[in-house]
Design an enzyme around this catalytic site. Sequence first.
Site, PDB file in Angstrom:
ATOM      1  CD  GLU A 218      -2.543   1.332   2.638  1.00 27.20           C
ATOM      2  OE1 GLU A 218      -3.551   2.048   2.694  1.00 27.20           O
ATOM      3  OE2 GLU A 218      -2.064   0.756   3.632  1.00 27.20           O
ATOM      4  CG  ASP A 295      -8.872  -0.011   4.615  1.00 25.75           C
ATOM      5  OD1 ASP A 295      -8.667  -0.563   5.692  1.00 25.75           O
ATOM      6  OD2 ASP A 295      -7.992   0.626   4.005  1.00 25.75           O
TER       7      ASP A 295
END
Length: 350
Positions: A218, A295
């Site tokens: 990420e 998320d």
Amino acid sequence: MPASDFKPADEAFLRSLPKCEHHLHIEGALSPEVLFRLATRNSIPLPSPSSDPAYTSPTTLAQRYKSFTSLDDFLAYYYRGMAVLLHPADYEDLTYAYLARAHSEGVRHAEVFFDPQAHLERGVDFDTVLSGMRAGCAKAEAEFGTSTLIIPCFLRHLPADDAWTVLQSEAFRAAAERREFVGIGLDSSEAGFPIAPFEKVWRATKGMGLRLTAHAGEEGGAENIAEALRVGCERIDHGVRIVEDAELVERVAREKIMLSVCPLSNVALRVKKSVAEVPIREFLDRGVRFSINSDDPEYLGGYILDSYVAVQEAFGLSRDEWKTICRYAIEGSWCGQDRKDVLLGMLKEI
């Protein structure tokens, strides 16, 4: 695909798909409205509007959540918000609220993260969090038929010795023996915090019969994904920077390692400029298995249907491609094969 064979996926179709969510932090499902309500209920002072105007009202706080400048900026609000969670009932309410919303958007199986260290350092014990979450999951399963699994995550910005202490605690080991959670994750800031120091934790976790996953690729590059796999992770959370390493892409496709991708949070946290930059098309074309997840939905752009719609708007996928994504998600879940067979049966009926 011939144009005559292309069947577009509209929102009704996307909602109908039997979804699995694998990358959901329960603390990130804490809405500003619930945050303010629990702060009052539990007598927790929030920052004054003079020190941070975002805390003027739930509306202003929700607006602030739309303008995070970095992962660290987001995490400051994230950890401040969870301070209102103190009692089992708080975690039960939070978990049930997420699962009710998820069910309305087609989620039929959810694997839910929580950060035990973030609660322990506030004096909230492991059993308080876990018992509340399990109660919320049980309520949702009874009402909606949603299957759930729980995954505690260690915080990579804290020393690995801190994670080891939690792992060795009586409460953690007893809950693991009772199979109250299915695996262990690693989350929080990726940049500057390598996975390697946690290798002892991972070995002990595997020895307890638990599954392993980690946030990687990420903030950090593909090398972090390779390192996560080296220490035994079976799944990668995020993983969008894997495309920087063609050999690694081939490996995860060949070994059917699933990535739990979160397009809206990638944009909210400036990992990508737009959902169109998330490598969804490349993953599909190269056989990389992935699921689409929300998320931290209250902070980072929306819930799972919002994510599906955003991906569809960016890529114009066919119905068959969406069914492939859902099949990948079902097969990459950590529930038993019997539950997977039920979910695959639902998918066939769409």
